[in-house]
Write a protein that holds these residues in place. Sequence first.
Motif, PDB file in Angstrom:
ATOM      1  N   MET A   1      37.145  24.982 -60.303  1.00 42.62           N
ATOM      2  CA  MET A   1      37.220  24.819 -61.907  1.00 42.62           C
ATOM      3  C   MET A   1      38.415  24.098 -62.180  1.00 42.62           C
ATOM      4  O   MET A   1      38.300  23.137 -63.023  1.00 42.62           O
ATOM      5  N   ARG A   2      39.628  24.175 -61.577  1.00 39.51           N
ATOM      6  CA  ARG A   2      41.040  23.505 -61.875  1.00 39.51           C
ATOM      7  C   ARG A   2      40.381  21.898 -61.528  1.00 39.51           C
ATOM      8  O   ARG A   2      41.275  21.072 -62.058  1.00 39.51           O
ATOM      9  N   ASN A   3      39.939  21.811 -60.453  1.00 40.36           N
ATOM     10  CA  ASN A   3      39.590  20.362 -59.937  1.00 40.36           C
ATOM     11  C   ASN A   3      38.744  19.767 -61.124  1.00 40.36           C
ATOM     12  O   ASN A   3      38.724  18.412 -61.506  1.00 40.36           O
ATOM     13  N   LEU A   4      37.878  20.444 -61.582  1.00 41.29           N
ATOM     14  CA  LEU A   4      36.710  19.926 -62.506  1.00 41.29           C
ATOM     15  C   LEU A   4      37.527  19.531 -63.894  1.00 41.29           C
ATOM     16  O   LEU A   4      37.317  18.563 -64.347  1.00 41.29           O
ATOM     17  N   ARG A   6      40.632  18.802 -64.124  1.00 46.31           N
ATOM     18  CA  ARG A   6      41.592  17.522 -63.704  1.00 46.31           C
ATOM     19  C   ARG A   6      40.611  16.283 -63.863  1.00 46.31           C
ATOM     20  O   ARG A   6      41.225  15.426 -64.543  1.00 46.31           O
ATOM     21  N   ARG A   7      39.745  16.486 -63.398  1.00 44.71           N
ATOM     22  CA  ARG A   7      38.865  15.027 -63.262  1.00 44.71           C
ATOM     23  C   ARG A   7      38.434  14.839 -64.781  1.00 44.71           C
ATOM     24  O   ARG A   7      38.136  13.640 -65.099  1.00 44.71           O
ATOM     25  N   LEU A   8      37.947  15.747 -65.583  1.00 48.84           N
ATOM     26  CA  LEU A   8      37.707  15.632 -67.014  1.00 48.84           C
ATOM     27  C   LEU A   8      38.618  15.102 -67.835  1.00 48.84           C
ATOM     28  O   LEU A   8      38.524  13.972 -68.541  1.00 48.84           O
ATOM     29  N   VAL A   9      40.104  15.397 -67.338  1.00 48.30           N
ATOM     30  CA  VAL A   9      41.206  15.011 -68.236  1.00 48.30           C
ATOM     31  C   VAL A   9      41.470  13.487 -67.835  1.00 48.30           C
ATOM     32  O   VAL A   9      41.686  12.760 -68.582  1.00 48.30           O
ATOM     33  N   LEU A  10      41.407  13.033 -66.433  1.00 50.00           N
ATOM     34  CA  LEU A  10      41.602  11.677 -66.252  1.00 50.00           C
ATOM     35  C   LEU A  10      40.316  10.948 -66.778  1.00 50.00           C
ATOM     36  O   LEU A  10      40.794   9.855 -67.082  1.00 50.00           O
ATOM     37  N   SER A 159      52.718  16.693 -66.714  1.00 49.90           N
ATOM     38  CA  SER A 159      51.240  17.295 -66.419  1.00 49.90           C
ATOM     39  C   SER A 159      50.974  17.336 -64.924  1.00 49.90           C
ATOM     40  O   SER A 159      50.252  18.238 -64.772  1.00 49.90           O
ATOM     41  N   LEU A 160      51.317  16.319 -64.284  1.00 48.61           N
ATOM     42  CA  LEU A 160      51.041  16.116 -62.761  1.00 48.61           C
ATOM     43  C   LEU A 160      52.172  17.369 -62.233  1.00 48.61           C
ATOM     44  O   LEU A 160      51.390  17.834 -61.168  1.00 48.61           O
ATOM     45  N   ALA A 161      53.066  17.549 -62.519  1.00 51.04           N
ATOM     46  CA  ALA A 161      54.144  18.470 -61.942  1.00 51.04           C
ATOM     47  C   ALA A 161      53.602  20.061 -62.230  1.00 51.04           C
ATOM     48  O   ALA A 161      53.674  21.016 -61.607  1.00 51.04           O
ATOM     49  N   TYR A 162      53.224  20.273 -63.694  1.00 51.32           N
ATOM     50  CA  TYR A 162      53.247  21.726 -64.214  1.00 51.32           C
ATOM     51  C   TYR A 162      51.993  21.874 -65.051  1.00 51.32           C
ATOM     52  O   TYR A 162      51.527  23.009 -65.273  1.00 51.32           O
ATOM     53  N   GLY A 163      51.195  21.006 -65.253  1.00 55.07           N
ATOM     54  CA  GLY A 163      49.953  21.164 -66.312  1.00 55.07           C
ATOM     55  C   GLY A 163      48.869  20.593 -65.702  1.00 55.07           C
ATOM     56  O   GLY A 163      48.354  21.128 -64.629  1.00 55.07           O
ATOM     57  N   TRP A 164      47.730  20.189 -66.537  1.00 57.03           N
ATOM     58  CA  TRP A 164      46.278  19.798 -66.352  1.00 57.03           C
ATOM     59  C   TRP A 164      46.142  18.990 -65.071  1.00 57.03           C
ATOM     60  O   TRP A 164      45.058  19.183 -64.386  1.00 57.03           O
ATOM     61  N   LEU A 165      46.987  17.857 -64.777  1.00 59.20           N
ATOM     62  CA  LEU A 165      46.917  17.130 -63.765  1.00 59.20           C
ATOM     63  C   LEU A 165      47.412  17.316 -62.474  1.00 59.20           C
ATOM     64  O   LEU A 165      47.339  16.712 -61.435  1.00 59.20           O
ATOM     65  N   GLN A 166      47.804  18.768 -62.302  1.00 61.31           N
ATOM     66  CA  GLN A 166      48.531  19.225 -61.165  1.00 61.31           C
ATOM     67  C   GLN A 166      47.416  19.280 -59.737  1.00 61.31           C
ATOM     68  O   GLN A 166      46.436  19.719 -60.092  1.00 61.31           O
ATOM     69  N   PRO A 167      47.684  18.938 -58.921  1.00 60.36           N
ATOM     70  CA  PRO A 167      46.862  18.664 -57.706  1.00 60.36           C
ATOM     71  C   PRO A 167      46.329  20.335 -57.153  1.00 60.36           C
ATOM     72  O   PRO A 167      47.396  21.172 -57.202  1.00 60.36           O
ATOM     73  N   VAL A 168      45.171  20.372 -56.773  1.00 57.37           N
ATOM     74  CA  VAL A 168      44.795  21.706 -56.232  1.00 57.37           C
ATOM     75  C   VAL A 168      45.380  21.753 -55.025  1.00 57.37           C
ATOM     76  O   VAL A 168      45.015  20.735 -53.969  1.00 57.37           O
ATOM     77  N   PRO A 169      45.851  22.798 -54.311  1.00 54.55           N
ATOM     78  CA  PRO A 169      46.209  22.932 -53.085  1.00 54.55           C
ATOM     79  C   PRO A 169      44.850  23.016 -52.345  1.00 54.55           C
ATOM     80  O   PRO A 169      44.145  23.560 -52.433  1.00 54.55           O
ATOM     81  N   LYS A 170      45.238  22.616 -51.093  1.00 54.34           N
ATOM     82  CA  LYS A 170      44.112  22.652 -50.095  1.00 54.34           C
ATOM     83  C   LYS A 170      43.906  23.913 -49.319  1.00 54.34           C
ATOM     84  O   LYS A 170      45.010  24.567 -49.048  1.00 54.34           O
TER      85      LYS A 170
END
Length: 172
Positions: A1-4, A6-10, A159-170
Amino acid sequence: MRNLRRRLVLTVLYLAAFLLQYGFLNNLGWGVFCPQLMLFFPVFAGLLRGRWYGLAHGLFAGLLMDLVIGRFLGLNALVWGAAGFLVGRFTTSLFKENYLIAVISVLLSYAFSSLFYAMLAGLVSGSFFSMTLISRIIMGGVLVNCFIAPIIYLPVYRSLAYGWLQPVPKRV
């Protein structure tokens, strides 16, 4: 869900920058003083995520530019992909929270991409630009884009560090 999400925000950010750039800002008649909003995607992706993300964002942003204003299809994609890759390559060990790093990255990548584009367009078309015109384009673009860079960098970094663009851990 988080990846989706993130892609939607981008996707929304790309669409907003693209429409603002080519639907509004380029039509104001500012000439070389028009900010290049699409430049920030490969530069900040390379700066914050690494060279391969900078390359991917540069290829995508450049391809979008080529489809709208490009005289040679693929030239902007090549130039901006190289700029995003080089920013990611040379900023791996720098302190990412510093605004000055973002401004210097935008300055160097804009100057590099403008010179590289002028050289490649001259090689492909057979007509080279004068250095006076190239320096005028670079100086105007550098002034505007370096002024806007810290304003855009803060929300992107947060956003990349704490928000919606934060990468999903593998997952292991």
